[in-house]
Enzyme design. Structure first.
Site, PDB file in Angstrom:
ATOM      1  N   SER A 118     -21.535   0.757  18.489  1.00 25.24           N
ATOM      2  CA  SER A 118     -22.887   1.167  18.984  1.00 25.24           C
ATOM      3  C   SER A 118     -22.814   2.327  19.597  1.00 25.24           C
ATOM      4  CB  SER A 118     -23.570  -0.004  19.773  1.00 25.24           C
ATOM      5  OG  SER A 118     -23.873  -1.175  19.394  1.00 25.24           O
ATOM      6  N   ARG A 159     -23.215  -2.412  30.618  1.00 26.86           N
ATOM      7  CA  ARG A 159     -22.128  -1.157  30.251  1.00 26.86           C
ATOM      8  C   ARG A 159     -21.397  -0.606  31.284  1.00 26.86           C
ATOM      9  NH1 ARG A 159     -23.151  -4.877  27.276  1.00 26.86           N
ATOM     10  NH2 ARG A 159     -24.036  -4.673  25.000  1.00 26.86           N
ATOM     11  N   GLU A 216     -23.381   5.329  24.610  1.00 26.33           N
ATOM     12  CA  GLU A 216     -22.440   4.116  25.295  1.00 26.33           C
ATOM     13  C   GLU A 216     -21.043   4.475  24.957  1.00 26.33           C
ATOM     14  OE1 GLU A 216     -21.633  -0.298  23.437  1.00 26.33           O
ATOM     15  OE2 GLU A 216     -23.569   0.128  24.271  1.00 26.33           O
TER      16      GLU A 216
END
Length: 302
Positions: free
Chosen positions: A224, A174, A294
């Site tokens: 998410s 990420r 995230e």
């Protein structure tokens, strides 16, 4: 903010710019306060003009892509905010798919499928833009953007254009180097492999079925919320902490997928942030695990 309408009209007359526009109209969470200025460039030259203008006026510049995997606080964002959804061309060149930053990843995978090109099927249901996917090295079902990207064109906040190879982008979980730089993804080239269209579509359909059956797509959300901590599954941690269904205001931890926080209709960004902080505190207390977000969190408190 001392920038006048006259200055905007003179210097940016060909660019769509809104003043004090609520970002809740554009974010996937349907939350977020106003942007001082909100622009929608249609081509690279307009984006570069906006960069030059922000520098000249000495105002902050914030890039939202298509505003999917982020939370904008209720006080909004000061300065100039740029949404890139009008820069969304996708072309095929041999075994390569070339997509502008504002192109939806979902549409990009569909173009690749139609061309019989394989390698980005995993992204068939990712709701973000190409630029956002590059920025955070988006991934799903065992695939990551880094596995398919050949190179990326960016402009820095001064409007200078440059190209990065896959290796130069320093992809990680990420993560990409874009997160550490003041630069904007403009275009990405995906290097793919020929494959039967029917096989590609079958895999995409299967992944989209899995996504729809497991994720709360019926409600607004930012996707998410947390990164996966090493050695754990975020959703299981939240489930085991008996937090599914927990809500503050209109923001609720999804009862369908514990890794999502959904807007049940009346959520504010503050509701989202309070739920996030509560989850982090409970998981730390129960399991000794630090959950890192995230989702990007931007803007000011109201």
């Amino acid at each position: 903010m001392s920038v006048t309408n006259k200055i905007i009209e003179k210097e940016l007359q060909d660019v769509q710019i809104l003043k004090q526009e609520l970002l809740s109209h554009y974010t996937n969470t349907c939350t977020g306060g106003p942007a001082d200025f909100l622009a929608f460039p249609k081509k690279l030259s307009e984006l570069q003009l906006l960069c030059h203008w922000a520098n000249k006026q000495n105002i902050p510049l914030t890039i939202l892509g298509n505003a999917s995997n982020l939370i904008v606080k209720d006080g909004g964002i000061r300065g100039l905010v740029v949404i890139l959804t009008s820069m969304a061309d996708i072309t095929v060149d041999g075994d390569q798919v070339i997509a502008q930053a504002g192109a939806p990843m979902i549409k990009t995978t569909q173009v690749a499928c139609k061309a019989g090109l394989s390698g980005i099927e995993f992204a068939a249901g990712i709701p973000g833009s190409v630029g956002g996917a590059i920025f955070m090295n988006a991934g799903a079902y065992g695939g990551e953007i880094k596995d398919a990207v050949k190179d990326v064109v960016v402009v820095d906040y001064e409007g200078n254009e440059k190209k990065y190879s896959n290796e130069e982008l320093a992809f990680g979980y990420r993560h990409s180097r874009i997160q550490e730089e003041k630069s904007i993804v403009v275009q990405a080239t995906f290097a793919l492999e020929p494959k039967a269209k029917e096989q590609i579509k079958e895999q995409m359909d299967q992944l989209n079925f899995l996504r729809a059956s497991k994720q709360p797509l019926e409600y607004p959300s930012c996707g998410s919320v947390f990164k996966r901590p090493q050695g754990y599954y975020t959703g299981k941690l939240i489930h085991d902490a008996d937090l599914q269904g927990y809500s503050i205001g209109g923001a609720q931890i999804s009862t369908k997928h514990a890794g999502f926080i959904v807007n049940k209709g009346t959520a504010t960004a503050t509701d989202y942030l309070n739920v996030i902080q509560h989850v982090q505190a409970v998981i730390k207390d129960k399991f000794g695990v630090d959950l890192e977000t995230e989702v990007r969190i931007l803007g000011e408190e109201r």
